[in-house]
Scaffold this motif. Structure first.
Motif, PDB file in Angstrom:
ATOM      1  N   LEU A 185       0.830  -1.139  -0.020  1.00 32.59           N
ATOM      2  CA  LEU A 185      -0.125  -0.128   0.191  1.00 32.59           C
ATOM      3  C   LEU A 185       0.753   1.442   0.149  1.00 32.59           C
ATOM      4  CD1 LEU A 185      -2.439  -1.283   2.495  1.00 32.59           C
ATOM      5  CD2 LEU A 185      -3.062  -1.264   0.228  1.00 32.59           C
ATOM      6  N   PRO A 186       0.329   2.305  -0.620  1.00 31.26           N
ATOM      7  CA  PRO A 186       1.158   3.580  -0.353  1.00 31.26           C
ATOM      8  C   PRO A 186       1.192   4.236   1.124  1.00 31.26           C
ATOM      9  CG  PRO A 186      -0.921   3.823  -1.519  1.00 31.26           C
ATOM     10  CD  PRO A 186      -0.734   2.619  -1.344  1.00 31.26           C
ATOM     11  N   VAL A 187       1.919   5.089   1.294  1.00 27.97           N
ATOM     12  CA  VAL A 187       2.134   5.748   2.461  1.00 27.97           C
ATOM     13  C   VAL A 187       1.096   6.808   2.476  1.00 27.97           C
ATOM     14  CG1 VAL A 187       3.780   7.080   3.818  1.00 27.97           C
ATOM     15  CG2 VAL A 187       4.743   5.352   2.630  1.00 27.97           C
ATOM     16  N   GLY A 188       0.646   6.768   3.667  1.00 22.45           N
ATOM     17  CA  GLY A 188      -0.465   7.556   4.115  1.00 22.45           C
ATOM     18  C   GLY A 188      -1.922   6.840   3.988  1.00 22.45           C
ATOM     19  N   THR A 189      -2.038   5.660   3.701  1.00 19.66           N
ATOM     20  CA  THR A 189      -3.422   4.976   3.274  1.00 19.66           C
ATOM     21  C   THR A 189      -3.870   4.911   4.906  1.00 19.66           C
ATOM     22  OG1 THR A 189      -2.330   3.792   1.652  1.00 19.66           O
ATOM     23  CG2 THR A 189      -4.439   2.847   2.492  1.00 19.66           C
ATOM     24  N   LEU A 190      -5.084   4.715   5.290  1.00 19.06           N
ATOM     25  CA  LEU A 190      -6.028   4.613   6.068  1.00 19.06           C
ATOM     26  C   LEU A 190      -6.207   3.127   6.298  1.00 19.06           C
ATOM     27  CD1 LEU A 190      -8.634   7.251   6.478  1.00 19.06           C
ATOM     28  CD2 LEU A 190      -6.567   7.409   7.716  1.00 19.06           C
ATOM     29  N   VAL A 191      -5.717   2.586   7.308  1.00 14.87           N
ATOM     30  CA  VAL A 191      -5.888   0.984   7.332  1.00 14.87           C
ATOM     31  C   VAL A 191      -6.573   0.646   8.823  1.00 14.87           C
ATOM     32  CG1 VAL A 191      -3.947   0.658   6.236  1.00 14.87           C
ATOM     33  CG2 VAL A 191      -3.634   0.807   8.723  1.00 14.87           C
ATOM     34  N   ASN A 192      -7.040  -0.594   8.724  1.00 15.15           N
ATOM     35  CA  ASN A 192      -7.841  -1.133   9.897  1.00 15.15           C
ATOM     36  C   ASN A 192      -7.523  -2.674   9.917  1.00 15.15           C
ATOM     37  OD1 ASN A 192     -10.440  -2.562   8.844  1.00 15.15           O
ATOM     38  ND2 ASN A 192     -10.289  -0.709   7.818  1.00 15.15           N
ATOM     39  N   ASN A 193      -7.959  -3.390  11.047  1.00 15.19           N
ATOM     40  CA  ASN A 193      -7.737  -4.714  11.117  1.00 15.19           C
ATOM     41  C   ASN A 193      -6.231  -5.230  10.979  1.00 15.19           C
ATOM     42  OD1 ASN A 193     -10.445  -6.658  11.585  1.00 15.19           O
ATOM     43  ND2 ASN A 193     -11.076  -4.557  10.516  1.00 15.19           N
ATOM     44  N   LEU A 194      -5.233  -4.896  11.639  1.00 20.43           N
ATOM     45  CA  LEU A 194      -3.970  -4.832  11.411  1.00 20.43           C
ATOM     46  C   LEU A 194      -3.290  -6.129  12.056  1.00 20.43           C
ATOM     47  CD1 LEU A 194      -1.332  -3.400  10.555  1.00 20.43           C
ATOM     48  CD2 LEU A 194      -1.353  -2.568  12.715  1.00 20.43           C
ATOM     49  N   GLU A 195      -2.760  -6.915  11.168  1.00 23.23           N
ATOM     50  CA  GLU A 195      -1.873  -7.908  11.815  1.00 23.23           C
ATOM     51  C   GLU A 195      -0.672  -7.617  12.147  1.00 23.23           C
ATOM     52  OE1 GLU A 195      -3.053 -12.059   9.294  1.00 23.23           O
ATOM     53  OE2 GLU A 195      -1.422 -11.129   8.649  1.00 23.23           O
ATOM     54  N   ILE A 196      -0.154  -8.335  13.430  1.00 25.26           N
ATOM     55  CA  ILE A 196       1.301  -7.958  14.202  1.00 25.26           C
ATOM     56  C   ILE A 196       2.113  -9.201  13.540  1.00 25.26           C
ATOM     57  CG2 ILE A 196       0.254  -6.153  15.820  1.00 25.26           C
ATOM     58  CD1 ILE A 196       0.621  -8.823  17.957  1.00 25.26           C
ATOM     59  N   GLN A 197       1.569 -10.044  13.405  1.00 25.38           N
ATOM     60  CA  GLN A 197       2.422 -11.322  12.896  1.00 25.38           C
ATOM     61  C   GLN A 197       1.795 -11.829  11.672  1.00 25.38           C
ATOM     62  OE1 GLN A 197       3.051 -13.945  16.107  1.00 25.38           O
ATOM     63  NE2 GLN A 197       4.346 -12.675  17.177  1.00 25.38           N
ATOM     64  N   PRO A 198       2.431 -12.070  10.449  1.00 30.04           N
ATOM     65  CA  PRO A 198       1.923 -12.684   9.242  1.00 30.04           C
ATOM     66  C   PRO A 198       1.063 -14.136   9.698  1.00 30.04           C
ATOM     67  CG  PRO A 198       4.142 -11.861   9.007  1.00 30.04           C
ATOM     68  CD  PRO A 198       4.028 -12.144  10.259  1.00 30.04           C
TER      69      PRO A 198
END
Length: 297
Positions: free
Chosen positions: A180-193
Motif C-alpha cells: 500500500l502507498p504511504v498515508g493509507t488509512l488501514v484497519n484490522n492490522l496483523e502484527i504477525q503474518p
C-alpha cells in the motif's frame, strides 16, 4: 438433617419389626408414599463443579460456520466462580457470530492467487461495537468486520502479493501493508503474518501507514502509538464501520442493564492524583518485526 433422620427411621424399622400376618407383609412390601414424597422435597446437593462445564466451548470448534452460536453469560466470573471483572451481569440474550480475522485465507487448491468476495449482508453484531458483513466467494461464506462505506453488493479483493509499485486499493480490500502507498488509512492490522487481525477493530477507528523501512512498515494506531511490523502483515483499507458509536445516547439506566452493564456501588470516593489532565510524551514505538540486530549479522 432430613436425610439423616430418614436413615435412622429406616434402620429402626428394619431392627424392630414385630411378627406380622401375611396380609400385613404384602402391604408393607410396597414403598411408603410419605417417605418417597419427603425424599422428593429434599434440596439438591451443592457441588463445586467448575463453570467450564456450563458453557458452550465454541472457541474449541474446528470447522468454521456462519451460523449464530449460543453464548452463556459469565457475570464477570472466571472458571472458579469468583468475580474477576466488576460491572458485568444480566443483559439481553446474545448469540455469537464467528468473525474470520484472518483475511488471507485461501481455498483448497487456490494458494497464492488473489480472490474477490461479494458482500451479501451488513448487519449489527451484539458482541462488538462495529458492524459485520457476510461475504461470499468461491465455495464459502464468512463474517468480516465491515468498513465505513461497505454496502450489500460490493466486491472486495484480497491479495497477498507485494509488487514493485504501490497498489491503488479500494475501501474494504485487503493487502499486505508493504503493497500500500504511504498515508493509507488501514484497519484490522496483523502484527504477525498469518496470525489474524488484532489491532484497529473497534467501531470508527483507523490507523495510518506512516513509512516503510527495509522490509518493515510503521503504522500509527488510533492511540497515536506507533508499531513496526513486517511488510507481509495483512491490513484492510479504510475505516471501521459504525463511526457514530461514541455519539450514542444511553438515555436511561435500564438501557445499560440491557447491554449487560451493572451499576457501580455508588460509594463516594475522593479523587486522588490519578484524576485530571496530564501531558505525557508518546510511548516508544513497539517493534513486532523481530529483526536480527546488526551485531548478530
Amino acid at each position: 438433617m432430613s436425610l439423616s433422620s430418614l436413615t435412622r427411621a429406616l434402620r429402626s424399622l428394619s431392627l424392630t419389626q414385630p411378627a406380622l400376618l401375611s396380609s400385613q407383609v404384602e402391604t408393607l412390601s410396597a414403598p411408603p408414599v410419605t417417605l418417597l414424597a419427603a425424599v422428593g422435597q429434599c434440596r439438591g446437593f451443592l457441588t463445586t463443579v467448575s463453570l467450564d462445564q456450563n458453557r458452550t466451548l465454541w472457541k474449541q470448534m474446528e470447522k468454521y460456520t456462519i451460523k449464530p452460536m449460543g453464548m452463556k453469560k459469565t457475570g464477570g466470573r472466571d472458571h472458579t466462580g469468583k468475580i474477576r471483572t466488576h460491572g458485568i451481569g444480566g443483559g439481553h440474550k446474545q448469540r455469537y457470530r464467528w468473525i474470520d480475522f484472518q483475511r488471507l485465507r485461501y481455498e483448497p487448491g487456490k494458494d497464492g492467487r488473489a480472490f474477490d468476495e461479494k458482500v451479501v449482508e451488513v448487519r449489527y453484531d451484539p458482541c462488538r461495537s462495529a458492524d459485520i458483513a457476510l461475504v461470499a466467494g468461491g465455495n464459502r461464506k464468512r463474517w468480516l468486520i465491515a468498513t465505513e462505506n461497505m454496502q450489500v453488493g460490493d466486491l472486495i479483493k484480497t491479495s497477498g502479493v507485494i509488487g514493485r509499485m504501490a497498489v491503488s486499493a479500494n475501501e474494504g480490500d485487503a493487502y499486505p501493508v508493504g503493497a500500500l502507498p504511504v498515508g493509507t488509512l488501514v484497519n484490522n492490522l496483523e502484527i504477525q503474518p498469518g496470525r489474524g487481525a488484532q489491532y484497529i477493530r473497534a467501531a470508527g477507528t483507523s490507523g495510518v501507514l506512516l513509512r516503510k523501512v527495509n522490509g518493515t512498515a510503521i503504522v500509527q494506531l488510533p492511540s497515536k502509538q506507533q508499531v513496526q511490523i513486517l511488510e507481509t502483515c495483512m491490513v484492510t483499507v479504510g475505516r471501521v464501520s459504525n463511526i457514530d458509536h461514541n455519539k450514542r445516547i444511553i438515555g436511561k439506566a435500564g438501557r445499560n442493564r440491557w447491554l449487560g452493564i451493572r451499576p457501580s456501588s455508588g460509594l463516594w470516593q475522593r479523587k486522588g492524583g490519578w484524576a485530571g489532565r496530564k501531558i505525557r510524551p508518546l510511548p516508544p514505538m513497539k517493534n513486532y518485526a523481530n529483526l536480527p540486530s546488526i551485531s548478530a549479522q
